[in-house]
Design an enzyme around this catalytic site. Structure first.
Site, PDB file in Angstrom:
ATOM      1  N   GLN A   1     -51.327   0.305  -2.314  1.00 44.27           N
ATOM      2  CA  GLN A   1     -50.728   0.101  -3.635  1.00 44.27           C
ATOM      3  C   GLN A   1     -49.968   1.353  -4.040  1.00 44.27           C
ATOM      4  OE1 GLN A   1     -53.304  -1.272  -6.798  1.00 44.27           O
ATOM      5  NE2 GLN A   1     -51.606  -1.336  -8.225  1.00 44.27           N
ATOM      6  N   PHE A   2     -48.670   1.362  -3.742  1.00 41.85           N
ATOM      7  CA  PHE A   2     -47.854   2.542  -4.004  1.00 41.85           C
ATOM      8  C   PHE A   2     -47.754   2.858  -5.491  1.00 41.85           C
ATOM      9  CE2 PHE A   2     -44.627  -0.625  -4.706  1.00 41.85           C
ATOM     10  CZ  PHE A   2     -43.717  -0.043  -5.580  1.00 41.85           C
ATOM     11  N   THR A   3     -47.943   1.875  -6.363  1.00 43.37           N
ATOM     12  CA  THR A   3     -47.803   2.131  -7.791  1.00 43.37           C
ATOM     13  C   THR A   3     -48.867   3.090  -8.327  1.00 43.37           C
ATOM     14  OG1 THR A   3     -49.077   0.162  -8.390  1.00 43.37           O
ATOM     15  CG2 THR A   3     -46.680  -0.104  -8.209  1.00 43.37           C
TER      16      THR A   3
END
Length: 146
Positions: A78-80
């Site tokens: 989850q890059f966010t």
């Protein structure tokens, strides 16, 4: 490397209507990779994921780790999580590792997790995923491995 972990009674990941990973009781770990993260950070994060004491002992206190309980580990990229949210009304992503680097480091974390823990599942890197979970507690923690 950062992770938002949740103690769950069950969790699953779906991509385009297909189930790609699921666990019963254990940990769901949403993982963000930051620039400069490498094998050392992945190793440290895995140590924390497997050793963090968030499961109840006989007295109901959080004294047992995932390694002790043998529960499932669901790793989801989850890059966010690595977003810069300090100002403005829109997140910035210059604080997240570039996709190729992030995928390489996430896959390394996944590989070493599968070597050290018997029940490891994952989502699909870069895909739009639907995650279902039943948070147990709720118990949620933010972990960092620098």
């Amino acid at each position: 490397m950062i992770a938002l972990i949740q103690r769950v009674t069950e969790a699953s990941v779906e991509v385009d209507g297909e189930g790609v990973g699921s666990i019963g009781a254990g940990l769901l770990a949403l993982v963000g990779v930051q620039p400069g993260d490498g094998p050392a950070q992945a190793g440290r994060m895995l140590d924390r994921l497997l050793g963090y004491r968030v499961f109840a002992d006989a007295e109901g206190r959080m004294n047992r780790s995932l390694a002790e309980t043998g529960g499932g580990l669901l790793l989801v990229s989850q890059f966010t999580l690595a977003a810069d949210t300090r100002s403005g009304m829109r997140p910035g992503f210059s604080t997240a590792a570039p996709p190729a680097e992030a995928e390489r480091q996430f896959n390394h974390l996944l590989a070493i997790a599968r070597q050290r823990h018997p029940r490891v599942e994952t989502g699909r890197f870069g895909a739009h995923m639907k995650i279902r979970l039943v948070n147990d507690g709720p118990v949620t923690f933010w972990l960092e491995a620098r």
